[in-house]
Scaffold this active site. Sequence first.
Site, PDB file in Angstrom:
ATOM      1  N   ALA A  31       0.821  -1.213   0.000  1.00 40.91           N
ATOM      2  CA  ALA A  31       0.000   0.000   0.000  1.00 40.91           C
ATOM      3  C   ALA A  31       0.855   1.264   0.000  1.00 40.91           C
ATOM      4  O   ALA A  31       0.493   2.257  -0.613  1.00 40.91           O
ATOM      5  CB  ALA A  31      -0.917  -0.016   1.214  1.00 40.91           C
ATOM      6  N   TYR A  32       1.980   1.244   0.696  1.00 38.16           N
ATOM      7  CA  TYR A  32       2.741   2.493   0.783  1.00 38.16           C
ATOM      8  C   TYR A  32       4.236   2.240   0.707  1.00 38.16           C
ATOM      9  O   TYR A  32       5.018   2.786   1.445  1.00 38.16           O
ATOM     10  CB  TYR A  32       2.387   3.268   2.064  1.00 38.16           C
ATOM     11  CG  TYR A  32       2.370   2.427   3.314  1.00 38.16           C
ATOM     12  CD1 TYR A  32       3.421   2.491   4.227  1.00 38.16           C
ATOM     13  CD2 TYR A  32       1.309   1.571   3.587  1.00 38.16           C
ATOM     14  CE1 TYR A  32       3.405   1.721   5.375  1.00 38.16           C
ATOM     15  CE2 TYR A  32       1.286   0.803   4.736  1.00 38.16           C
ATOM     16  CZ  TYR A  32       2.339   0.883   5.625  1.00 38.16           C
ATOM     17  OH  TYR A  32       2.325   0.114   6.769  1.00 38.16           O
ATOM     18  N   ASP A  58      -3.645  -9.584  11.774  1.00 40.92           N
ATOM     19  CA  ASP A  58      -3.734  -9.646  10.313  1.00 40.92           C
ATOM     20  C   ASP A  58      -3.003 -10.878   9.788  1.00 40.92           C
ATOM     21  O   ASP A  58      -2.285 -10.803   8.790  1.00 40.92           O
ATOM     22  CB  ASP A  58      -3.175  -8.357   9.701  1.00 40.92           C
ATOM     23  CG  ASP A  58      -3.603  -8.163   8.237  1.00 40.92           C
ATOM     24  OD1 ASP A  58      -4.583  -8.819   7.801  1.00 40.92           O
ATOM     25  OD2 ASP A  58      -2.966  -7.367   7.530  1.00 40.92           O
TER      26      ASP A  58
END
Length: 360
Positions: free
Chosen positions: A35-36, A149
């Site tokens: 994502a980043y 997660d």
Amino acid sequence: MAAAAAAGAGPEMVRGQVFDVGPRYTNLSYIGEGAYGMVCSAYDNVNKVRVAIKKISPFEHQTYCQRTLREIKILLRFRHENIIGINDIIRAPTIEQMKDVYIVQDLMETDLYKLLKTQHLSNDHICYFLYQILRGLKYIHSANVLHRDLKPSNLLLNTTCDLKICDFGLARVADPDHDHTGFLTEYVATRWYRAPEIMLNSKGYTKSIDIWSVGCILAEMLSNRPIFPGKHYLDQLNHILGILGSPSQEDLNCIINLKARNYLLSLPHKNKVPWNRLFPNADSKALDLLDKMLTFNPHKRIEVEQALAHPYLEQYYDPSDEPIAEAPFKFDMELDDLPKEKLKELIFEETARFQPGYRS
């Protein structure tokens, strides 16, 4: 593959991105991106091995700063064979210049998600991978941390079948009494591996949510497909109940949220599907452990130490070689409420130990 930078030639470019990690790390090769940030492999000229380097550019977003700080704080304090470590962190010498952070870790060839896309696992492999996941999770839980997660893509593997848990960006200190308001909105963990209580309650969360995720991963190793592939929140619950059957009255009583409880009561009765019908070729001991992990009621779900001691894992089980953390983990402050500027300062301080000439 980026061309190897000549000594002193400045930062290498990988797919249009600057990777400023020399002179120690050279010969960069693209692996993927999240994502980043982008991940590359590189040659470590000091230790003479290839490593993985994750470039993170989080400072525009409060959420990304939080995740980066959590991951760094936790991984720098954890030391365990089944958890990815941090070998080095590269960043600018001043906070004003710091736009990116480069995290250097062991290079692992693949992950469980990629492996399950291409290969059917033998029972021996499933057993060994599950053992290592639970061995790492025992350490995490002993530090009073929830991963939150766990999923196949966060389980890194190499060719000798060593497994390491990664991505602690969503991890939390376990706090069953604290009511995390907005819990569901900030809870972006992959839906398919989410415990039912996360969708039904907002109050507190316990280590049992990670055990549920491990159960989902075991089921996926047995069949090469996700067991509960819900398309959205309610669909996810329906997938779970479609296999586990309707919850008992006792299990319903654990659900504090009345709206959620009434929704479950309104559904037609469903019978449990026998595990051996879903997984006809699976080891019966594996299915017994699966049943204990995928238990609707979190209070009745097996705990990590009990799971390690289960007969399915007896060839590996060795409590004297399943270390726990030296002390429970504590965050000095709740990071959710801090502005990104403050989080940047904390990231700068947390990474100082890797700077040349650092004195603690």
